[in-house]
Design an enzyme around this catalytic site. Sequence first.
Site, PDB file in Angstrom:
ATOM      1  N   CYS A 181      29.182  32.944  58.056  1.00 19.56           N
ATOM      2  CA  CYS A 181      29.869  34.043  57.350  1.00 19.56           C
ATOM      3  C   CYS A 181      28.966  35.283  57.359  1.00 19.56           C
ATOM      4  O   CYS A 181      27.767  35.179  57.084  1.00 19.56           O
ATOM      5  CB  CYS A 181      30.186  33.635  55.910  1.00 19.56           C
ATOM      6  SG  CYS A 181      31.227  32.163  55.802  1.00 19.56           S
ATOM      7  N   CYS A 223      22.925  26.674  56.676  1.00 19.58           N
ATOM      8  CA  CYS A 223      24.378  26.538  56.790  1.00 19.58           C
ATOM      9  C   CYS A 223      24.807  26.941  58.192  1.00 19.58           C
ATOM     10  O   CYS A 223      24.216  27.828  58.803  1.00 19.58           O
ATOM     11  CB  CYS A 223      25.076  27.428  55.761  1.00 19.58           C
ATOM     12  SG  CYS A 223      26.872  27.214  55.740  1.00 19.58           S
ATOM     13  N   CYS A 274      23.344  33.404  47.739  1.00 18.34           N
ATOM     14  CA  CYS A 274      22.948  32.233  48.515  1.00 18.34           C
ATOM     15  C   CYS A 274      21.844  32.530  49.510  1.00 18.34           C
ATOM     16  O   CYS A 274      21.971  33.437  50.321  1.00 18.34           O
ATOM     17  CB  CYS A 274      24.129  31.707  49.303  1.00 18.34           C
ATOM     18  SG  CYS A 274      25.618  31.640  48.359  1.00 18.34           S
ATOM     19  N   GLU A 317      17.707  26.064  47.620  1.00 13.63           N
ATOM     20  CA  GLU A 317      17.764  26.757  46.332  1.00 13.63           C
ATOM     21  C   GLU A 317      18.686  26.043  45.353  1.00 13.63           C
ATOM     22  O   GLU A 317      19.752  25.565  45.731  1.00 13.63           O
ATOM     23  CB  GLU A 317      18.301  28.172  46.540  1.00 13.63           C
ATOM     24  CG  GLU A 317      17.394  29.001  47.400  1.00 13.63           C
ATOM     25  CD  GLU A 317      17.962  30.384  47.681  1.00 13.63           C
ATOM     26  OE1 GLU A 317      17.266  31.162  48.308  1.00 13.63           O
ATOM     27  OE2 GLU A 317      19.103  30.656  47.265  1.00 13.63           O
ATOM     28  N   CYS A 346      23.960  25.407  40.006  1.00 15.79           N
ATOM     29  CA  CYS A 346      24.519  25.605  41.345  1.00 15.79           C
ATOM     30  C   CYS A 346      23.636  24.836  42.321  1.00 15.79           C
ATOM     31  O   CYS A 346      22.437  25.108  42.436  1.00 15.79           O
ATOM     32  CB  CYS A 346      24.526  27.100  41.659  1.00 15.79           C
ATOM     33  SG  CYS A 346      25.028  27.472  43.342  1.00 15.79           S
ATOM     34  N   CYS A 381      26.645  36.299  54.253  1.00 14.15           N
ATOM     35  CA  CYS A 381      25.887  35.248  53.563  1.00 14.15           C
ATOM     36  C   CYS A 381      24.495  35.061  54.155  1.00 14.15           C
ATOM     37  O   CYS A 381      24.337  34.945  55.370  1.00 14.15           O
ATOM     38  CB  CYS A 381      26.662  33.936  53.627  1.00 14.15           C
ATOM     39  SG  CYS A 381      25.845  32.613  52.732  1.00 14.15           S
TER      40      CYS A 381
HETATM   41  N1  SAH Z   1      30.086  27.062  52.017  1.00 16.83           N
HETATM   42  C1  SAH Z   1      30.776  27.069  50.765  1.00 16.83           C
HETATM   43  C2  SAH Z   1      29.870  27.041  49.538  1.00 16.83           C
HETATM   44  C3  SAH Z   1      28.636  27.883  49.563  1.00 16.83           C
HETATM   45  S1  SAH Z   1      28.879  29.636  49.442  1.00 16.83           S
HETATM   46  C4  SAH Z   1      31.732  28.245  50.711  1.00 16.83           C
HETATM   47  O1  SAH Z   1      31.777  29.013  51.651  1.00 16.83           O
HETATM   48  O2  SAH Z   1      32.483  28.368  49.752  1.00 16.83           O
HETATM   49  C5  SAH Z   1      29.354  29.877  47.769  1.00 16.83           C
HETATM   50  C6  SAH Z   1      30.068  31.198  47.526  1.00 16.83           C
HETATM   51  O3  SAH Z   1      29.142  32.296  47.585  1.00 16.83           O
HETATM   52  C7  SAH Z   1      31.131  31.464  48.565  1.00 16.83           C
HETATM   53  O4  SAH Z   1      32.316  31.946  47.998  1.00 16.83           O
HETATM   54  C8  SAH Z   1      30.450  32.503  49.399  1.00 16.83           C
HETATM   55  O5  SAH Z   1      31.360  33.221  50.140  1.00 16.83           O
HETATM   56  C9  SAH Z   1      29.697  33.313  48.367  1.00 16.83           C
HETATM   57  N2  SAH Z   1      28.688  34.213  48.908  1.00 16.83           N
HETATM   58  C10 SAH Z   1      27.952  34.076  50.021  1.00 16.83           C
HETATM   59  N3  SAH Z   1      27.174  35.155  50.238  1.00 16.83           N
HETATM   60  C11 SAH Z   1      27.416  36.004  49.231  1.00 16.83           C
HETATM   61  C12 SAH Z   1      26.941  37.297  48.905  1.00 16.83           C
HETATM   62  N4  SAH Z   1      26.063  37.938  49.661  1.00 16.83           N
HETATM   63  N5  SAH Z   1      27.447  37.883  47.775  1.00 16.83           N
HETATM   64  C13 SAH Z   1      28.349  37.246  47.005  1.00 16.83           C
HETATM   65  N6  SAH Z   1      28.821  36.026  47.266  1.00 16.83           N
HETATM   66  C14 SAH Z   1      28.393  35.420  48.375  1.00 16.83           C
END
Ligand code: SAH
Length: 351
Positions: free
Chosen positions: A116, A112, A336, A92, A105, A119
């Site tokens: 987390c 990934c 994401c 994306e 972005c 995510c």
């Molecule tokens: N791996 C890197 C970059 C990609 S995620 C990182 O962790 O920073 C980019 C941002 O989007 C991160 O801060 C991540 O925690 C956030 N993110 C992921 N899932 C999300 C969600 N469901 N709602 C809001 N932000 C989210």
Amino acid sequence: MKIDIFGMFVDEIAQVIHPYGLPKYRALQIAKWMYQCGVYDFDNMTNLSKDHRALLMDNFVIHTVATQAVQQSSDGKTSKYLVSFHDGSAVETVLMRQPYGNSVCVSTQVGCAMGCVFCASTLNGVTRNLSGGEILAQVLYINRLLQQEQAAVNNIVIMGSGEPLANYDNVLKFIRLCHEEYSIHLSYRSITLSTSGLVPEMNQLAREGLPITLSISLHAPTNEIRSQLMPINNRYSLPEVMDAGDYYAEQTGRRVTYEYVLISDVNDKIEHAGQLAALMKGRLANVNLIPVNPVMERGLLRPDNKRIQQFEKILLDKKINVTVRREMGTDIRAACGQLRNNVVNNSPKAR
Ligand code: SAH
């Protein structure tokens, strides 16, 4: 096997075309055709001789991206693209039209590995790293769309799917390519890299001497809560991540951003705001509060607006620099990985 030259620096192009009798200044012309004009067919590089064009076609190829799906937010400001590469894998890329400019972005990996819990990108793990050229191709794709309306990409956020610091060399190559005069010549200050907190690579980045903005996905005010949300915290703990943030600020003089996804009843309580304020006190830092984009697969909910404002106010009262992320694209599930998951789950052919 033809050599793919997309994503090479001019010097690298010069090196691979040299054996075919093309001088160095030709490399610069080719780079400008690809990176500035969006011309990916050697035959259309009209300042090269017919013979040279034929030689290039016989020995080289330029791989870029194809569009698989598009979603527009109802206010027209956020557009999300599912783009695919020559091997069929897709990621994306999001365009956000903001008052201060157009931000893109980009994704850095297919999927990934970080795991987390909030995510969507990580639900199926990681397939592979993207090359520097594949990350650049996402930016140039959006840039070409914007050129049609006499606009351009003004900012890049490396916040799409993937952990950029787990793909360090390719991401650094991408960042440097964006800065080249023969490409989009973007200032390093217009680039933000977001990491889940890979400490050794954060320290390495601090020493590169590139004034890009570092954004750290903190998401919790205590080590314990962070470990529940982010498995990487078991490898690099919250205090170690913050030390790396301080080192980055010290080395680069740049303010570090701490991202904090607000999740109802998990990390959004008054005591959490107080703990976060105490963590940030005296640091060269901004806090960016991000109401979580609900991911149905995970059952995590967004706090109500009152709770979000209350959380923000506690930080403001303690004189912490804090902003609540303007939620762009919630109506198109722009968090994401969500568009990709929709397409992957609904199409047997997509990967
Ligand atoms: N791996 C890197 C970059 C990609 S995620 C990182 O962790 O920073 C980019 C941002 O989007 C991160 O801060 C991540 O925690 C956030 N993110 C992921 N899932 C999300 C969600 N469901 N709602 C809001 N932000 C989210």
